[in-house]
Design a protein around this motif. Structure first.
Motif, PDB file in Angstrom:
ATOM      1  N   ALA A  39       0.825  -1.209   0.000  1.00 26.73           N
ATOM      2  CA  ALA A  39       0.000   0.000   0.000  1.00 26.73           C
ATOM      3  C   ALA A  39       0.857   1.256   0.000  1.00 26.73           C
ATOM      4  O   ALA A  39       0.519   2.236  -0.669  1.00 26.73           O
ATOM      5  N   ILE A  40       1.957   1.238   0.706  1.00 29.84           N
ATOM      6  CA  ILE A  40       2.810   2.420   0.750  1.00 29.84           C
ATOM      7  C   ILE A  40       3.601   2.570  -0.548  1.00 29.84           C
ATOM      8  O   ILE A  40       3.502   3.582  -1.241  1.00 29.84           O
ATOM      9  N   PHE A  41       4.389   1.562  -0.881  1.00 32.95           N
ATOM     10  CA  PHE A  41       5.321   1.695  -1.998  1.00 32.95           C
ATOM     11  C   PHE A  41       4.719   1.296  -3.348  1.00 32.95           C
ATOM     12  O   PHE A  41       4.930   1.981  -4.351  1.00 32.95           O
ATOM     13  N   GLY A  42       3.989   0.197  -3.386  1.00 31.74           N
ATOM     14  CA  GLY A  42       3.421  -0.265  -4.644  1.00 31.74           C
ATOM     15  C   GLY A  42       2.363   0.680  -5.184  1.00 31.74           C
ATOM     16  O   GLY A  42       2.356   1.004  -6.376  1.00 31.74           O
ATOM     17  N   ALA A  43       1.463   1.113  -4.328  1.00 31.34           N
ATOM     18  CA  ALA A  43       0.422   2.050  -4.769  1.00 31.34           C
ATOM     19  C   ALA A  43       1.033   3.392  -5.162  1.00 31.34           C
ATOM     20  O   ALA A  43       0.596   4.013  -6.134  1.00 31.34           O
ATOM     21  N   TYR A  44       2.044   3.826  -4.444  1.00 32.24           N
ATOM     22  CA  TYR A  44       2.711   5.081  -4.799  1.00 32.24           C
ATOM     23  C   TYR A  44       3.349   4.978  -6.181  1.00 32.24           C
ATOM     24  O   TYR A  44       3.216   5.878  -7.001  1.00 32.24           O
ATOM     25  N   TYR A  45       4.035   3.867  -6.448  1.00 31.89           N
ATOM     26  CA  TYR A  45       4.681   3.705  -7.740  1.00 31.89           C
ATOM     27  C   TYR A  45       3.645   3.597  -8.855  1.00 31.89           C
ATOM     28  O   TYR A  45       3.825   4.180  -9.931  1.00 31.89           O
ATOM     29  N   LEU A  46       2.567   2.872  -8.616  1.00 31.50           N
ATOM     30  CA  LEU A  46       1.518   2.731  -9.619  1.00 31.50           C
ATOM     31  C   LEU A  46       0.923   4.095  -9.968  1.00 31.50           C
ATOM     32  O   LEU A  46       0.750   4.424 -11.143  1.00 31.50           O
ATOM     33  N   VAL A  47       0.633   4.889  -8.985  1.00 27.38           N
ATOM     34  CA  VAL A  47       0.064   6.214  -9.229  1.00 27.38           C
ATOM     35  C   VAL A  47       1.093   7.123  -9.896  1.00 27.38           C
ATOM     36  O   VAL A  47       0.763   7.875 -10.814  1.00 27.38           O
ATOM     37  N   ALA A  48       2.345   7.047  -9.478  1.00 24.62           N
ATOM     38  CA  ALA A  48       3.377   7.911 -10.053  1.00 24.62           C
ATOM     39  C   ALA A  48       3.597   7.605 -11.530  1.00 24.62           C
ATOM     40  O   ALA A  48       3.703   8.529 -12.357  1.00 24.62           O
ATOM     41  N   ILE A  49       3.660   6.338 -11.887  1.00 21.40           N
ATOM     42  CA  ILE A  49       3.884   5.988 -13.294  1.00 21.40           C
ATOM     43  C   ILE A  49       2.646   6.325 -14.118  1.00 21.40           C
ATOM     44  O   ILE A  49       2.755   6.739 -15.283  1.00 21.40           O
ATOM     45  N   ALA A  50       1.458   6.204 -13.543  1.00 18.53           N
ATOM     46  CA  ALA A  50       0.231   6.590 -14.248  1.00 18.53           C
ATOM     47  C   ALA A  50       0.208   8.091 -14.509  1.00 18.53           C
ATOM     48  O   ALA A  50      -0.180   8.536 -15.591  1.00 18.53           O
TER      49      ALA A  50
END
Length: 115
Positions: A39-50
């Motif tokens: 939730a912290i790192f994976g969701a952040y990366y997913l949103v950032a790349i989007a």
């Protein structure tokens, strides 16, 4: 008057039951920790790349600046929603796949668009 021993007999069933409870508690804690990391790192990366991919849709400079600001504010909302969703789904594997696979796919698309 008879006096009975008040010491209960220890059986192997209670010992193994205790080990099973400790084992399941450890598995549960690891699952929660895994989801928290996702939730912290994976969701952040997913949103950032989007966000980086959406910004590619706006080629001119004034529109690009507005797009970056708008999508960044939207990214905070999406990250919070993903954080909650990660803890709502029953299957941990399903959650990991639902975050990691789109992140990898979007990363490849971003690298192709960048040159």
């Amino acid at each position: 008057m008879t006096i009975e021993a008040s010491v209960p007999f220890v059986t192997t069933k209670s010992v193994s039951k205790n080990r099973i409870q400790q084992s399941s508690l450890l598995k549960y804690r690891l699952m929660i920790f895994s989801r928290f990391v996702l939730a912290i790192f994976g969701a952040y990366y997913l949103v950032a790349i989007a966000v980086m991919l959406i910004v590619f849709l706006f080629p001119s400079e004034p529109l690009k600046a507005n797009a970056v600001l708008s999508v960044t504010m939207l990214a905070f909302i999406i990250h919070c929603a993903l954080f909650v969703w990660i803890f709502m789904v029953k299957s941990t594997l399903k959650v990991w796949l639902a975050v990691v696979l789109p992140s990898v796919l979007m990363t490849f698309i971003y690298l192709l668009l960048q040159g």
